[in-house]
Write a protein that holds these residues in place. Structure first.
Motif, PDB file in Angstrom:
ATOM      1  N   ILE A 139      -5.240   6.575   4.640  1.00 31.37           N
ATOM      2  CA  ILE A 139      -6.573   6.001   4.472  1.00 31.37           C
ATOM      3  C   ILE A 139      -6.489   4.634   3.809  1.00 31.37           C
ATOM      4  CG2 ILE A 139      -7.080   7.063   2.226  1.00 31.37           C
ATOM      5  CD1 ILE A 139      -9.960   7.438   3.248  1.00 31.37           C
ATOM      6  N   GLY A 140      -5.506   4.441   2.928  1.00 29.86           N
ATOM      7  CA  GLY A 140      -5.325   3.123   2.310  1.00 29.86           C
ATOM      8  C   GLY A 140      -4.965   2.071   3.336  1.00 29.86           C
ATOM      9  N   THR A 170     -12.434   4.857   7.786  1.00 34.09           N
ATOM     10  CA  THR A 170     -12.546   5.863   6.717  1.00 34.09           C
ATOM     11  C   THR A 170     -12.401   7.270   7.284  1.00 34.09           C
ATOM     12  OG1 THR A 170     -14.028   4.390   5.496  1.00 34.09           O
ATOM     13  CG2 THR A 170     -14.006   6.708   4.863  1.00 34.09           C
ATOM     14  N   ARG A 172      -9.002   9.995   6.818  1.00 32.90           N
ATOM     15  CA  ARG A 172      -9.123  11.344   6.256  1.00 32.90           C
ATOM     16  C   ARG A 172      -8.748  12.420   7.274  1.00 32.90           C
ATOM     17  NH1 ARG A 172      -8.680  12.091   1.388  1.00 32.90           N
ATOM     18  NH2 ARG A 172     -10.040  13.916   1.392  1.00 32.90           N
ATOM     19  N   LEU A 202       0.092   3.619  -3.475  1.00 35.86           N
ATOM     20  CA  LEU A 202      -0.826   4.755  -3.419  1.00 35.86           C
ATOM     21  C   LEU A 202      -0.077   6.081  -3.309  1.00 35.86           C
ATOM     22  CD1 LEU A 202      -3.639   3.476  -0.999  1.00 35.86           C
ATOM     23  CD2 LEU A 202      -3.551   3.372  -3.503  1.00 35.86           C
ATOM     24  N   THR A 232       0.832  -1.203   0.000  1.00 33.15           N
ATOM     25  CA  THR A 232       0.000   0.000   0.000  1.00 33.15           C
ATOM     26  C   THR A 232       0.868   1.254   0.000  1.00 33.15           C
ATOM     27  OG1 THR A 232      -1.814  -1.109   1.139  1.00 33.15           O
ATOM     28  CG2 THR A 232      -1.720   1.286   1.332  1.00 33.15           C
ATOM     29  N   ARG A 273      -0.618  11.140  -0.060  1.00 31.22           N
ATOM     30  CA  ARG A 273      -1.750  11.669   0.706  1.00 31.22           C
ATOM     31  C   ARG A 273      -2.820  10.609   0.961  1.00 31.22           C
ATOM     32  NH1 ARG A 273      -2.349  13.263  -4.519  1.00 31.22           N
ATOM     33  NH2 ARG A 273      -4.394  12.943  -5.511  1.00 31.22           N
ATOM     34  N   TRP A 274      -2.753   9.470   0.242  1.00 30.78           N
ATOM     35  CA  TRP A 274      -3.756   8.419   0.394  1.00 30.78           C
ATOM     36  C   TRP A 274      -3.238   7.221   1.188  1.00 30.78           C
ATOM     37  CZ3 TRP A 274      -8.704   9.188  -0.524  1.00 30.78           C
ATOM     38  CH2 TRP A 274      -9.081  10.187  -1.420  1.00 30.78           C
TER      39      TRP A 274
END
Length: 421
Positions: free
Chosen positions: A138-139, A274, A278, A131, A127, A134-135
């Protein structure tokens, strides 16, 4: 840190997605025996000590393999290690299904712990390299969210399948699913070409070992280790061994109620994961508060449930499900702490240290709970009660409280460094 920067977006998303599904297969294996504990107890004449032994052995292997798994990922890459883990998990499920002795089940659970130990850190590393930055947070949270739906599969469909088709058939289906995931993962991960998670491929074994020792000397790794322990230990012990038994014989839920409770945990985790993924981006100091809030809420929820006069109100069980469900995604923020503090070339090895936290704590909880039940004469599921669990879970509450104090001390020492990261 090397990344899949030049690969198509669909491939980078696919790498992350298959990593999540691989973890789901590993969670199915991790929680299968606890979900079918009552059936296994009758089939193999198991006692409380035997049930605790399965969970303990699985977590001993899991926790003990974390640092070696990190070394392997840095040296061989997350792709090779994840695929190996899936194959081992599938084999362990076949062994459980077709074994007919206590010793065979022990061997199977040891292999389940080893395969599980290889899958999760590989998924985290894949991951991180697939990704956008910035992700990643959350990933990583979504790995846990998707993975925790594995307990939904074992809580109801697996139990119904074993009841309808028999023990061997139920576990054969589990093994077949894991095998299919491994084949799909092989096809997708081959598309990466050179594995960017292989950060120590040119290092000698001595150099890799020295890097591992360097990771162990990182104060930030132990801060993250303690955060993972206090958020995930009770959650893990619950889903791996004692949860379904507590819900049935302590809280008095029927099969439908147990399935609903275990279904609520991953749904809560999905929402919490989730949101946390974020909200925590760019807010490193907030991570410590999330971890502290998670463990405090778990302690309070357990005290209320265990001390409330029987029968346990549904509202309290809902609170317990909420607090337990948040523990999983909260514990994953520990990997964000480690990633920001520890040098990138030590990432997988540091993740191995961190991931040992929750499972080491769960190991202690599973063992001491079994000891405390046996000491009260509750040697088989039929003799369990809320009163027995109320005493048996005291060590769990003490461990969480001690871990919380240690975390606050370490956070005071390394919080400034974390903030600068």
């Amino acid at each position: 840190m090397p990344r899949l920067q030049n690969s198509p977006r669909w491939l980078r998303v696919a790498v992350w997605a298959i990593a999540c599904i691989a973890y789901l297969a590993a969670i199915m294996s991790r929680t299968s025996l606890s979900a079918t504990a009552a059936i296994a107890s009758d089939r193999f004449a198991l006692t409380s000590g035997d049930l605790a032994t399965f969970g303990m052995l699985q977590l001993i292997v899991y926790a003990g393999a974390q640092i070696p798994a990190g070394m392997l990922i840095d040296r061989l890459g997350g792709r090779a290690v994840l695929l190996t883990g899936l194959v081992i998990v599938a084999g362990s499920q076949l062994l459980i299904g077709f074994g007919d002795t206590f010793a065979t089940l022990l061997i199977a659970r040891a292999f389940a712990g080893l395969g599980d130990a290889l899958v999760f850190p590989s998924a985290v590393r894949l991951t991180a390299v697939s990704l956008p930055t910035r992700w990643i947070s959350i990933g990583t949270q979504m790995i846990g969210v998707v993975g925790n739906f594995g307990m939904v599969v074992t809580a109801t469909p697996l139990v119904l399948l074993v009841d309808a088709a028999g023990w061997p058939a139920g576990y054969a289906v589990m093994a077949a699913f894991t095998g299919i995931v491994a084949l799909v993962a092989f096809g997708i991960l081959q598309g990466m070409g050179k594995d960017p998670s292989r950060t120590a491929s040119g290092e000698s074994l001595g150099s890799v070992l020295r890097g591992t020792l360097e990771s162990l000397r990182q104060g930030g790794a132990w801060l993250a280790f303690t955060g993972h322990l206090m958020a995930a230990a009770a959650f893990t012990a619950f889903v791996v061994t004692w949860g379904p038994l507590f819900l049935e014989h302590g809280a008095g839920l029927d099969a439908g109620g147990i399935g609903l409770f275990l279904l609520a945990i991953p749904f809560v985790g999905m929402v919490a994961g989730t949101l946390l993924g974020r909200v925590l981006v760019g807010r490193p100091r907030l991570r410590a508060r999330v971890l502290v809030g998670s463990v405090v809420s778990q302690i309070v929820a357990w005290i209320l449930v265990l001390t409330w006069p029987a029968p346990t109100p549904i509202a309290l069980l809902v609170v317990l499900a909420l607090c337990t469900g948040v523990g999983g995604p909260a514990s994953l923020t520990a990997f964000d702490i480690a990633r920001e503090i520890i040098p990138g070339n030590l990432a997988a090895r540091a993740n191995g240290i961190v991931n040992t936290g929750g499972f080491s704590g769960a190991l202690v909880i599973i063992w001491l709970t079994g000891v405390m039940l046996t000491a009260q004469g509750a040697t088989a599921p039929g003799s369990y009660s809320m009163e027995a669990f109320g005493i048996a879970f005291i060590p769990m509450l003490v461990l969480l409280a001690v871990a919380l104090v240690v975390f606050l001390i370490l956070d005071g020492c390394y919080g400034s460094a974390k903030k600068r990261a």
